[in-house]
Design an enzyme around this catalytic site. Structure first.
Site, PDB file in Angstrom:
ATOM      1  N   ASP A  95      26.498  15.960 -27.014  1.00 23.63           N
ATOM      2  CA  ASP A  95      26.865  14.555 -27.203  1.00 23.63           C
ATOM      3  C   ASP A  95      27.829  14.127 -26.118  1.00 23.63           C
ATOM      4  O   ASP A  95      28.244  12.986 -26.058  1.00 23.63           O
ATOM      5  CB  ASP A  95      27.468  14.307 -28.586  1.00 23.63           C
ATOM      6  N   CYS A 152       0.852  -1.191   0.000  1.00 24.73           N
ATOM      7  CA  CYS A 152       0.000   0.000   0.000  1.00 24.73           C
ATOM      8  C   CYS A 152       0.883   1.234   0.000  1.00 24.73           C
ATOM      9  O   CYS A 152       1.938   1.252   0.622  1.00 24.73           O
ATOM     10  CB  CYS A 152      -0.961  -0.006   1.176  1.00 24.73           C
ATOM     11  N   ASP A 200      31.104  17.925 -23.182  1.00 25.12           N
ATOM     12  CA  ASP A 200      29.990  18.763 -22.724  1.00 25.12           C
ATOM     13  C   ASP A 200      29.636  18.532 -21.263  1.00 25.12           C
ATOM     14  O   ASP A 200      28.656  19.070 -20.773  1.00 25.12           O
ATOM     15  CB  ASP A 200      28.732  18.475 -23.570  1.00 25.12           C
ATOM     16  N   CYS A 217       1.630   2.811   3.295  1.00 23.12           N
ATOM     17  CA  CYS A 217       2.706   2.166   4.070  1.00 23.12           C
ATOM     18  C   CYS A 217       4.054   2.678   3.568  1.00 23.12           C
ATOM     19  O   CYS A 217       4.969   2.917   4.346  1.00 23.12           O
ATOM     20  CB  CYS A 217       2.684   0.651   3.919  1.00 23.12           C
ATOM     21  N   ASP A 258      24.409  21.706 -28.507  1.00 27.56           N
ATOM     22  CA  ASP A 258      25.779  21.678 -28.982  1.00 27.56           C
ATOM     23  C   ASP A 258      25.664  21.321 -30.478  1.00 27.56           C
ATOM     24  O   ASP A 258      24.689  20.694 -30.868  1.00 27.56           O
ATOM     25  CB  ASP A 258      26.529  20.592 -28.215  1.00 27.56           C
TER      26      ASP A 258
END
Length: 805
Positions: A698, A19, A702, A22, A504
């Site tokens: 990519d 549940c 980066d 819970c 980029d």
């Protein structure tokens, strides 16, 4: 591990967590334990994730287990990845692995050695253990193939907890029998519950329509009540003893016992029966959506066929046992179990589980094969290049399973809301029961107590608490089926507010592969002569431009009479061919040699060629734009993205040409990686505070920018590990247009989640008012509680059906 302050991630599998209330209780309880910096419970995968500091690790985990069992005694706890996380307090896990190795079995040893000692804060888990657990705990079914793993899972637990009461071990064992079933709705329990509901209903009918009255009739009602809801009352009392007063068990117990107290016996029993029936439906709906989500994630291979000795025989082993350099055979219809290189055989493979692409891909000797591909027709022999814990499948499973530990604001709001909501409702109910009879003439206590009880039943917040995490988890599942990995519900929610997208250029909007796009010979020379001279000069260079010239020439490069090779940094190449000096390079090289050259008007990289002091011509090399890049920018604008920006290290002319071709709003060229971060910060400063900004890269260089943006998206390609680590969203297909798909899925997920919030609260408010004015009875009350929950769960399951290709 002696740093003392390193963050260690530990995960417990809570089998029997059925549940959502819970789950909230456990999350709130465990997060208060000293030494735990962060804790979250994922109701869908039944996983408790917590971050502890490594010097406290073992005591804290034991304390967390005790806390869970105090709150929910029926839950069976086993530890995910116990033994291979490399983190058991004093490095006990390492000894466990060496014992295993001496025993001739290496379940995750390769992975462990690889991972164990380079833990970074927060990411401390070997992936293999994760994926393995995905099968053991979160899955509903166990085929024969996985049972062996389950065993070694708790073997480890046994070793590393030898000095504790081995309680995790016994739990792991018992969870094998019940894996995946909730304590209320396992197959056996469902039958028992149905039998109880049937018996209770028969007794209730007998009590109502039998000629009995007085004590005989009352005892039938009481018997029916005990059979139908005895366990709920018992649970409520146990919770009160443990200090957990306000929960759904308490609300149902007070409401039904209250009905008995004011003589409404049939309603007391009926409400309990109806509530249990609703719980049964809710459990079935939740289990079904759990299964749908798990089946999306069911890309984990069960076995690998390893070539033995002479290379003719194959042995079927678990993927964890295969080592780097082993050769495995994948037959038609089988899933590739580990990442590797194809050594023999040709076949088409279905990559849709990883990339969401429906078009099959061809593999032949020399191709990369990734775990999770499904082999369609031929037979492939593959040399394994990564252990299972490092393989693509393992990383994907790990990401998706971890995604739910980063919760969205809506989820945080709902869990806070639920914490204060129930006590407030109980106080209001008490006021409804007591105030009107004291203040209004003619008002009876029985009537107003009944209304207060109706009010209590209606107010249960299950619908919200269950359907909202389910909705987000489903959204993450749907995205992964479309080749987009979202690392957290918070990022899925953030995608809704994106107004600025920064790309980029190389490798993101363009293929990052240089190709010869035009050849311009001068004088009496032919294109072929120009290309031949350039290919000879560039024969020994490993620069991408040289590679593209050799690829465009495509024939054997003559090496006779070639000498005096000289690479001039930043300019180009000088070489002697049959005694004549050949120059290939940029304008600076021509100027240095005093050769008159033509200045072309196009963008791209220009390679000038001269022979014996004479200009021969020039070659234009450009990076190709991805097929769907222009469509991606278009789709983003349709989704309401206000500004698209492209950052590139290329020359301004090249950058602007690509930007213009794609329809990007702003282009910033000639940037070094650190300049990109500065640019991003300027863009951040220019946007409105509520707007979010995405950076798509990519990822090779980066990483700092991905980490800096609100949402970092990596073109994950099945490849750049650094990007996948740094990004919040990973696009597996390398197609920029998938970003628009991700935003669409995010918007749809949010819409469904808010539908559920509006629907659940709306229905509750209407019924609460009806209850207070005495119009709604307990029957309507239970329907409004349980019915709304079931409908909300079914609505949340719609998220999974999003197919956006």
């Amino acid at each position: 591990m002696g740093t003392g302050q390193e963050q260690v991630k530990r995960e417990l599998l809570l089998d029997g967590l059925d549940c959502a209330n819970c789950a909230l209780k456990i999350e709130n309880g465990v997060s208060k334990i000293k030494g735990i910096s962060e804790c979250s419970v994922n109701f869908v995968t039944k996983t408790l994730s917590m971050y502890t500091t490594s010097d406290m690790d073992e005591q804290v985990v034991e304390e967390a287990k005790r806390k869970v069992l105090r709150l929910e005694p029926h839950i069976r706890i086993s530890e995910k990845g116990q033994g291979y996380s490399g983190q058991s307090g004093l490095g006990r896990a390492s000894t466990v692995n060496s014992e295993k190795q001496q025993g001739g079995e290496q379940p995750h040893s390769g992975t462990h050695q690889h991972h164990g000692h380079q833990h970074t804060a927060g990411h401390t888990h070997d992936h293999g253990s994760h994926a393995h657990d995905h099968e053991t705990g979160a899955h509903e079914h166990h085929s024969h193939a996985h049972s062996h793993e389950h065993d070694h899972g708790h073997d480890h637990t046994h070793h590393s907890h030898a000095h504790h009461h081995s309680h995790a071990h016994s739990n792991a064992e018992s969870s094998d029998a019940h894996a995946g079933h909730s304590h209320e709705h396992g197959a056996g329990q469902t039958k028992t519950l149905l039998a109880r509901l049937a018996t209770g209903s028969v007794l209730l009918a007998a009590a109502i329509w039998s000629p009995l009255d007085g004590w005989a009739q009352l005892s039938l009602f009481v018997l029916a009540y005990i059979i139908a809801g005895g366990d709920i009352v018992l649970q409520a009392f146990k919770n009160i003893i443990r200090g957990q007063v306000f929960d759904e068990y308490f609300l149902m117990t007070v409401a039904t016992l209250g009905a008995f107290a004011i003589g409404e016996y049939p309603e007391g029993v009926a409400v309990m029966l109806f509530y249990q029936l609703g719980e049964l439906f809710q459990g079935m709906a939740v289990n079904r959506s759990r299964k749908s989500i798990q089946s999306l994630m069911d890309i984990r291979p069960d076995y690998a066929n390893v070539l033995t000795g002479a290379g003719e025989e194959t042995r079927r082993v678990s993927p964890e046992e295969v080592r780097i350099g082993d050769h495995i055979v994948v037959k038609a219809g089988e899933r590739v179990p580990l990442d590797g290189l194809v050594k023999a055989g040709q076949s088409m493979v279905d990559t849709s589980a990883l990339t969401g692409e429906s078009v099959p891909r061809e593999l032949k000797p020399g191709s990369d094969a990734l775990s999770g591909f499904v082999n369609k027709n031929g037979m492939l022999t593959i040399e394994v290049t990564k252990t299972f814990g490092e393989s693509t499948v393992s990383k994907i499973l790990d990401m998706v399973q971890n995604a739910s530990s980063r919760k969205a604001k809506t989820e945080h709001f709902i869990s806070k809301f639920a914490r204060y909501y129930t006590p407030v409702v109980v106080i209001l109910a008490a006021l409804i029961a007591l105030v009107p009879p004291l203040l209004l003439s003619g008002a009876t206590f029985a009537d107003w107590i009944y209304r207060a009880l109706v009010f209590l039943v209606i107010s249960c917040p299950c619908a919200l608490v269950v359907s909202i995490p389910l909705g987000f988890f489903g959204g993450i599942g749907a995205a992964s089926r479309n080749g987009i990995l979202v690392k957290g519900s918070n990022y899925l929610e953030a995608l809704n507010d994106v107004k600025v997208v920064v790309f980029d250029k190389t490798g993101t909007l363009t293929k990052g592969v240089f190709k010869v796009t035009a050849v311009y010979p001068e004088g009496a020379r032919s294109e072929e002569e120009l290309m031949r001279l350039a290919a000879i000069a560039e024969a020994n260079s490993n620069h991408p431009i040289a590679e593209s010239i050799r690829a465009a020439w495509g024939k054997d490069i003559p090496s006779q009479g070639v000498e005096g090779y000289d690479e001039v940094a930043g300019h180009g190449i000088k070489v002697q061919v049959n005694g004549q000096e050949v120059l290939t390079g940029n304008a600076k090289l021509m100027e240095q040699a005093g050769i008159a050259y033509t200045k072309p008007q196009t963008s791209g990289t220009i390679v000038h060629v001269a022979e014996a002091g004479q200009y021969v011509g020039h070659i234009i090399i450009a990076d190709e734009v991805k097929q769907d890049a222009a469509a991606a920018i278009q789709a983003l604008k349709q989704l309401g993205i206000r500004k698209t920006v492209m950052l590139t290290g290329d020359a301004r002319a090249v950058g602007e040409a690509v930007g213009h071709q794609l329809g990007v709003d702003e282009v910033h060229a000639e940037l070094l990686p650190q300049d990109k971060v500065e640019r991003l910060e300027q863009l951040e400063a220019d946007k409105l505070p509520k707007e979010k900004m995405v950076f798509v890269g990519d990822g090779i260089n980066d990483t700092p920018v991905l980490a800096r943006a609100d949402v970092g998206v990596a073109m994950g390609g099945l490849g750049s590990d650094a990007a996948i680590e740094a990004a919040d969203v990973v696009i597996m297909t390398d197609e920029p247009s998938r970003l628009a798909s991700a935003i669409r899925i995010a918007k749809r997920t949010r819409r469904i989640v808010w539908q559920n919030i509006g629907f659940a609260l709306g229905v509750k408010v209407i019924f609460l008012l009806l209850g207070v004015f005495g119009i709604a009875t307990m029957w309507e009350a239970v329907f409004s509680d349980v019915g709304v929950t079931v409908l909300a769960v079914l609505n949340a399951m719609r998220v999974l059906r999003i197919k956006d290709v």
